[in-house]
Structures are given as structure tokens and as C-alpha cells.
Write a protein that holds these residues in place. Sequence first.
Motif, mmCIF file in Angstrom:
data_model
loop_
_atom_site.group_PDB
_atom_site.id
_atom_site.type_symbol
_atom_site.label_atom_id
_atom_site.label_comp_id
_atom_site.label_asym_id
_atom_site.label_seq_id
_atom_site.Cartn_x
_atom_site.Cartn_y
_atom_site.Cartn_z
ATOM 1 N N MET A 170 0.840 -1.196 0.000
ATOM 2 C CA MET A 170 0.000 0.000 0.000
ATOM 3 C C MET A 170 0.877 1.250 0.000
ATOM 4 O O MET A 170 1.907 1.297 0.673
ATOM 5 C CB MET A 170 -0.924 -0.009 1.221
ATOM 6 C CG MET A 170 -2.011 1.035 1.176
ATOM 7 S SD MET A 170 -3.308 0.782 2.420
ATOM 8 C CE MET A 170 -2.416 1.178 3.919
ATOM 9 N N ALA A 171 0.459 2.253 -0.743
ATOM 10 C CA ALA A 171 1.261 3.469 -0.894
ATOM 11 C C ALA A 171 1.306 4.313 0.381
ATOM 12 O O ALA A 171 2.273 5.027 0.630
ATOM 13 C CB ALA A 171 0.712 4.305 -2.048
ATOM 14 N N VAL A 172 0.251 4.214 1.185
ATOM 15 C CA VAL A 172 0.189 5.000 2.426
ATOM 16 C C VAL A 172 0.707 4.145 3.583
ATOM 17 O O VAL A 172 0.221 3.042 3.820
ATOM 18 C CB VAL A 172 -1.252 5.460 2.722
ATOM 19 C CG1 VAL A 172 -1.286 6.306 3.991
ATOM 20 C CG2 VAL A 172 -1.819 6.244 1.543
ATOM 21 N N SER A 173 1.705 4.663 4.289
ATOM 22 C CA SER A 173 2.294 3.917 5.409
ATOM 23 C C SER A 173 1.966 4.595 6.735
ATOM 24 O O SER A 173 1.792 5.816 6.796
ATOM 25 C CB SER A 173 3.813 3.818 5.246
ATOM 26 O OG SER A 173 4.403 5.109 5.289
ATOM 27 N N LEU A 174 1.890 3.780 7.780
ATOM 28 C CA LEU A 174 1.595 4.289 9.119
ATOM 29 C C LEU A 174 2.741 3.961 10.061
ATOM 30 O O LEU A 174 3.151 2.814 10.178
ATOM 31 C CB LEU A 174 0.298 3.670 9.648
ATOM 32 C CG LEU A 174 -0.062 3.987 11.106
ATOM 33 C CD1 LEU A 174 -0.369 5.470 11.277
ATOM 34 C CD2 LEU A 174 -1.249 3.138 11.567
ATOM 35 N N THR A 175 3.241 4.984 10.734
ATOM 36 C CA THR A 175 4.267 4.813 11.763
ATOM 37 C C THR A 175 3.648 5.137 13.118
ATOM 38 O O THR A 175 3.009 6.181 13.275
ATOM 39 C CB THR A 175 5.466 5.751 11.516
ATOM 40 O OG1 THR A 175 6.064 5.429 10.259
ATOM 41 C CG2 THR A 175 6.514 5.596 12.615
ATOM 42 N N VAL A 176 3.817 4.231 14.067
ATOM 43 C CA VAL A 176 3.298 4.450 15.417
ATOM 44 C C VAL A 176 4.470 4.838 16.323
ATOM 45 O O VAL A 176 5.359 4.031 16.586
ATOM 46 C CB VAL A 176 2.592 3.192 15.965
ATOM 47 C CG1 VAL A 176 2.064 3.449 17.379
ATOM 48 C CG2 VAL A 176 1.457 2.771 15.035
ATOM 49 N N LYS A 177 4.468 6.065 16.760
ATOM 50 C CA LYS A 177 5.539 6.553 17.625
ATOM 51 C C LYS A 177 5.399 5.969 19.041
ATOM 52 O O LYS A 177 4.285 5.664 19.483
ATOM 53 C CB LYS A 177 5.492 8.085 17.707
ATOM 54 C CG LYS A 177 5.933 8.791 16.438
ATOM 55 C CD LYS A 177 7.432 8.686 16.248
ATOM 56 C CE LYS A 177 7.911 9.541 15.091
ATOM 57 N NZ LYS A 177 9.368 9.461 14.912
ATOM 58 N N PRO A 178 6.518 5.813 19.749
ATOM 59 C CA PRO A 178 6.437 5.340 21.139
ATOM 60 C C PRO A 178 5.557 6.268 21.981
ATOM 61 O O PRO A 178 5.520 7.481 21.747
ATOM 62 C CB PRO A 178 7.892 5.387 21.616
ATOM 63 C CG PRO A 178 8.707 5.286 20.363
ATOM 64 C CD PRO A 178 7.916 6.011 19.316
ATOM 65 N N VAL A 179 4.872 5.682 22.928
ATOM 66 C CA VAL A 179 3.971 6.461 23.788
ATOM 67 C C VAL A 179 4.771 7.439 24.650
ATOM 68 O O VAL A 179 5.806 7.085 25.217
ATOM 69 C CB VAL A 179 3.148 5.524 24.695
ATOM 70 C CG1 VAL A 179 2.287 6.333 25.667
ATOM 71 C CG2 VAL A 179 2.280 4.598 23.855
ATOM 72 N N ALA A 180 4.284 8.665 24.727
ATOM 73 C CA ALA A 180 4.884 9.665 25.614
ATOM 74 C C ALA A 180 4.060 9.704 26.898
ATOM 75 O O ALA A 180 2.836 9.884 26.846
ATOM 76 C CB ALA A 180 4.886 11.032 24.942
#
Length: 203
Positions: A1-11
Motif C-alpha cells: 500500500m502506498a500509504v504507510s503508518l508509523t506508530v511513535k512510542p507512547v509519551a
Amino acid sequence: MAVSLTVKPVAYDTYSVSGKTLPDIAKSIKSKGPKDPNDNKKVTFLTTTELECLTAKGKYVADGKAKIDNKTGWFEVTTKVSTLKLILHTTVRCPKRSVSGLSPRALIEWYRFYACCLAHEGEHLIKAKKECEKIAKELDKLKGTGLAETEAEALKLAQEDLMRVINIHIFDDRNRLNEVHRKFDHSSHHGEKKGALLDTSVG
């Protein structure tokens, strides 16, 4: 898929609580704890999420060959997403786990309660991630169109149009993640159904 999702570490944004007994701790939480924007009540833990869409840094390409518009004779170009990054930011407002002055039994109850709250907030993140994955799939299907005398200009206009369409989609969905959190908290009573309720009777 062309759209990617990055999940940042929880702050984790912590606040201090104090007290010699669990009722004292509960009172401290009520005084210092965050307010849930959905029901305007003080809570012990609060997860907030924000989906960032890097539209300006995305790449958008022609979707098939350019067409010639019958009325104008100009080039008509349709664009699709080639690469687009989404970033999920999560913040958990919560009390510091370390407290002093509690009896051994009360401390065990505090740790139990704290662990259940953390588990509940973790479920918030899982649900938010799933919703963001849905949004990514929706963005992946969006198209832009451009009409101009030259194919190059039509492509440029189509790329700009697609960026506009993406930004509108993101803006229209700005409350979508909060709605996910609201529904989950409502159904779980802020995690109380799975133990996220402090038993202040423990001495």
C-alpha cells in the motif's frame, strides 16, 4: 500500500499523587488528575492520540495515461498516491507509580490498580492504531484530477488537487480518533470492567 503508518512510542506525561491511605490517594487523583474531554470528569489515566499526515512530503503520480478533454482539447490527468506517511502520536497522562506511606496491603492494591489502568490505556492505543490503518486505506484510494493545455501542467494541477483532497479528508476526520476513545471508555467504564477501579477499602 502506498500509504504507510508509523506508530511513535507512547509519551508518558506524569503527575505526582500523595497520601498515607488509598482514600487519600484517590482524593489526590481527583485534585490533580486529567479531565476527560468527553464526559468532563476527572480520571486517573487519559490517553490522547493525534494522527499526523505528511501531505507536503508525499509523492503523487499519474494514474494511467493522460486523456484529451473533448470540450477543450486540453490534457486531463488523474493522480494517485505513490508514497504518503502517516504518524500516530500517543500521549498518556498518568500518575507516577511511586507513592510513599501506604501500608503493604494498600500498596499491593495500588500496584494492581495501576497495572489494570496501563492495560486499559494500551487497549486505547491498539484501537487507535486500527482506526488509523482504516484511514490509511481510505487515503490510498483517493484521486486527484487536473486539466490544462499541457500534460505536465495537468499533472501538476492533479497532484495539487490530490493533496487538497487528502487534507480535506484528514480535516473531516479530525475527531475520529477521539470518538474511538469515547466509545471504548463508555463501553468499558474507563477500564473498570477489567479492574481499573481502586479499592479504597483496602487498609
